[in-house]
Design a protein around this motif. Structure first.
Motif, PDB file in Angstrom:
ATOM      1  N   UNK A 192       6.822  36.878 -37.149  1.00  9.58           N
ATOM      2  CA  UNK A 192       5.710  35.878 -36.480  1.00  9.58           C
ATOM      3  C   UNK A 192       6.247  35.399 -35.233  1.00  9.58           C
ATOM      4  N   UNK A 193       7.403  34.800 -35.356  1.00 11.70           N
ATOM      5  CA  UNK A 193       8.097  34.190 -34.268  1.00 11.70           C
ATOM      6  C   UNK A 193       8.371  34.943 -33.192  1.00 11.70           C
ATOM      7  N   UNK A 194       8.605  36.193 -33.269  1.00 10.73           N
ATOM      8  CA  UNK A 194       8.705  37.076 -32.133  1.00 10.73           C
ATOM      9  C   UNK A 194       7.574  37.528 -31.650  1.00 10.73           C
ATOM     10  N   UNK A 195       6.474  37.670 -32.390  1.00  7.40           N
ATOM     11  CA  UNK A 195       5.196  37.975 -31.966  1.00  7.40           C
ATOM     12  C   UNK A 195       4.599  36.895 -30.824  1.00  7.40           C
ATOM     13  N   UNK A 196       4.856  35.719 -31.418  1.00 12.88           N
ATOM     14  CA  UNK A 196       4.667  34.432 -30.477  1.00 12.88           C
ATOM     15  C   UNK A 196       5.141  34.439 -29.321  1.00 12.88           C
ATOM     16  N   UNK A 197       6.612  34.878 -29.325  1.00 19.95           N
ATOM     17  CA  UNK A 197       7.338  34.646 -28.045  1.00 19.95           C
ATOM     18  C   UNK A 197       6.845  35.804 -27.164  1.00 19.95           C
TER      19      UNK A 197
ATOM     20  N   UNK B  81       6.032  36.464 -23.182  1.00 17.48           N
ATOM     21  CA  UNK B  81       6.801  37.102 -22.295  1.00 17.48           C
ATOM     22  C   UNK B  81       6.601  38.484 -22.648  1.00 17.48           C
ATOM     23  N   UNK B  82       5.680  39.470 -21.937  1.00 17.76           N
ATOM     24  CA  UNK B  82       5.309  40.786 -22.361  1.00 17.76           C
ATOM     25  C   UNK B  82       6.361  41.542 -21.835  1.00 17.76           C
ATOM     26  N   UNK B  83       7.327  41.085 -20.993  1.00 18.29           N
ATOM     27  CA  UNK B  83       8.653  42.153 -20.747  1.00 18.29           C
ATOM     28  C   UNK B  83       9.310  42.403 -21.871  1.00 18.29           C
ATOM     29  N   UNK B  84       9.358  41.588 -23.085  1.00 16.19           N
ATOM     30  CA  UNK B  84      10.171  41.960 -24.286  1.00 16.19           C
ATOM     31  C   UNK B  84       9.417  43.319 -24.847  1.00 16.19           C
ATOM     32  N   UNK B  85       8.361  43.896 -24.394  1.00 13.86           N
ATOM     33  CA  UNK B  85       7.971  44.998 -24.963  1.00 13.86           C
ATOM     34  C   UNK B  85       8.815  46.030 -24.377  1.00 13.86           C
ATOM     35  N   UNK B  86       8.883  46.051 -23.112  1.00  9.43           N
ATOM     36  CA  UNK B  86       9.698  46.999 -22.565  1.00  9.43           C
ATOM     37  C   UNK B  86      11.095  46.950 -23.071  1.00  9.43           C
ATOM     38  N   UNK B  87      11.453  45.843 -23.261  1.00  8.56           N
ATOM     39  CA  UNK B  87      12.978  45.559 -23.457  1.00  8.56           C
ATOM     40  C   UNK B  87      13.377  46.077 -24.929  1.00  8.56           C
ATOM     41  N   UNK B  88      12.443  45.712 -25.875  1.00  5.62           N
ATOM     42  CA  UNK B  88      12.903  45.857 -27.399  1.00  5.62           C
ATOM     43  C   UNK B  88      12.144  47.031 -28.060  1.00  5.62           C
TER      44      UNK B  88
ATOM     45  N   UNK C 262      16.295  50.498 -32.302  1.00  4.53           N
ATOM     46  CA  UNK C 262      16.033  50.951 -33.573  1.00  4.53           C
ATOM     47  C   UNK C 262      15.794  49.841 -34.515  1.00  4.53           C
ATOM     48  N   UNK C 263      16.399  48.641 -34.088  1.00  6.63           N
ATOM     49  CA  UNK C 263      16.356  47.519 -35.169  1.00  6.63           C
ATOM     50  C   UNK C 263      15.012  46.614 -34.446  1.00  6.63           C
ATOM     51  N   UNK C 264      15.166  46.137 -33.150  1.00  3.86           N
ATOM     52  CA  UNK C 264      14.371  45.378 -32.553  1.00  3.86           C
ATOM     53  C   UNK C 264      12.999  45.707 -32.688  1.00  3.86           C
ATOM     54  N   UNK C 265      12.570  47.076 -32.625  1.00  3.34           N
ATOM     55  CA  UNK C 265      11.328  47.419 -32.754  1.00  3.34           C
ATOM     56  C   UNK C 265      10.585  47.249 -33.957  1.00  3.34           C
ATOM     57  N   UNK C 266      11.614  47.205 -35.052  1.00  2.00           N
ATOM     58  CA  UNK C 266      11.044  46.755 -36.372  1.00  2.00           C
ATOM     59  C   UNK C 266      10.350  45.507 -36.482  1.00  2.00           C
ATOM     60  N   UNK C 267      10.765  44.671 -35.667  1.00  2.00           N
ATOM     61  CA  UNK C 267      10.291  43.237 -35.694  1.00  2.00           C
ATOM     62  C   UNK C 267       9.188  42.820 -34.494  1.00  2.00           C
ATOM     63  N   UNK C 268       8.839  43.877 -33.881  1.00  2.00           N
ATOM     64  CA  UNK C 268       7.912  43.551 -32.734  1.00  2.00           C
ATOM     65  C   UNK C 268       6.780  44.107 -32.765  1.00  2.00           C
ATOM     66  N   UNK C 269       5.702  43.413 -32.658  1.00  2.00           N
ATOM     67  CA  UNK C 269       4.351  43.489 -32.545  1.00  2.00           C
ATOM     68  C   UNK C 269       3.649  43.024 -31.260  1.00  2.00           C
TER      69      UNK C 269
END
Length: 298
Positions: A94-99, A103-110, A137-144
């Motif tokens: 949830x915290x990552x989603x709120x972030x 900051x939509x750049x996180x999608x490209x970076x993670x 491989x790990x960061x994508x698991x927490x990204x929505x």
């Protein structure tokens, strides 16, 4: 001498390692009643306890032999909050989603990407797992990204994760979750288009679903509900073209394998078999990533 199997006092055919925190009688997940600390058996949760001699109630609780440290199913310790890891994983997602919302750049970076297209596409050519960014491989698991996406995954995490964590213990449950997510990422990396980005906790969730099936089968529960749930999820997986089915299947396979190694480990070599299963699965994941990286980098 080999330990004798401990079975639920209300369901003698069900082996368990979970005990009532008041009387220490062994109870299966069906008999567990939530308490402020751990779980109670049905009698203790109602304020009464049936003593060993007969049907009398209201007497002082009798401690059963071996009531020192409570053990969860297949060796996991039963802690004060049997859902702590599930809550932490929920909070991180949830915290990552709120972030991401700010900051939509996180999608490209993670996000999980094997290898970005050439430089003339406007994107950096040195991005992707094949270019050394294994953390994806790990960061994508927490990204929505979409609200319905994280809502569905987090509801599934709570429904499946909480009882699994209570049964397996914190360390084993965390290993199951992370390895399932990595398995989903690895299969996506291997089979999906290298420039196709994917994200979400679905691989780990499917791993929990496979583990639930293994656990229910081990406890001789009715398998029909989990089989129907799994079938429906697989139908949804292949019905929509924008779903990364590779992550779902990879997570399901890894979660099932890890759970099988945990709950079917022989008592005399339990820790060794459980750790060995997790290490072997991790090495398979690493080998898959190395193979795909070699294909993409020539």
């Amino acid at each position: 001498m080999e330990d004798q199997a401990v079975c639920c006092y209300r369901h003698p055919e069900r082996e368990t390692g979970i005990s009532c925190t008041r009387c220490d009688r062994p109870i299966c997940p069906e008999c567990m009643v939530n308490a402020s600390v751990g779980f109670h058996c049905p009698e203790c949760s109602g304020g009464t306890h049936t003593t060993g001699g007969g049907g009398a109630t209201g007497g002082s609780a009798r401690r059963m032999p071996g009531g020192g440290q409570l053990r969860a199913l297949r060796g996991g310790s039963l802690a004060a909050d049997p859902r702590l890891i599930t809550k932490i994983l929920l909070a991180i997602n949830v915290l990552v989603w709120i972030t991401v919302l700010s900051n939509e750049q996180m999608i490209n970076d993670w996000a999980l990407v094997g290898q970005w297209p050439p430089a003339d596409s406007g994107l950096r050519p040195d991005q992707g797992v094949a270019e050394g960014e294994w953390y994806r491989l790990v960061s994508a698991m927490f990204l929505h990204e979409e609200p319905f996406h994280i809502a569905f995954n987090m509801l599934s995490l709570w429904w499946l994760g909480a009882p699994l964590e209570a049964a397996l213990g914190r360390v084993r449950f965390l290993a199951l979750y992370l390895l399932s997510g990595l398995g989903g990422s690895a299969l996506s990396y291997l089979l999906a288009d290298a420039s196709q980005a994917s994200l979400g906790a679905s691989g780990a969730i499917f791993g929990l679903l496979g583990a639930t099936a293994v656990l229910m089968r081990r406890l001789n529960y009715d398998m029909r509900p989990v089989v129907v749930l799994l079938a429906l999820n697989l139908v949804f997986t292949f019905a929509w073209s924008d779903i990364a089915w590779q992550a779902h299947i990879g997570g399901l396979i890894i979660g099932t394998a890890v759970a099988y190694g945990i709950v079917h480990a022989p008592r005399e070599r339990r820790d060794l078999v459980q750790v060995g299963t997790c290490v072997a699965v991790f090495l398979v994941i690493v080998g898959t990533v190395l193979l795909r990286t070699a294909q993409l980098t020539g």
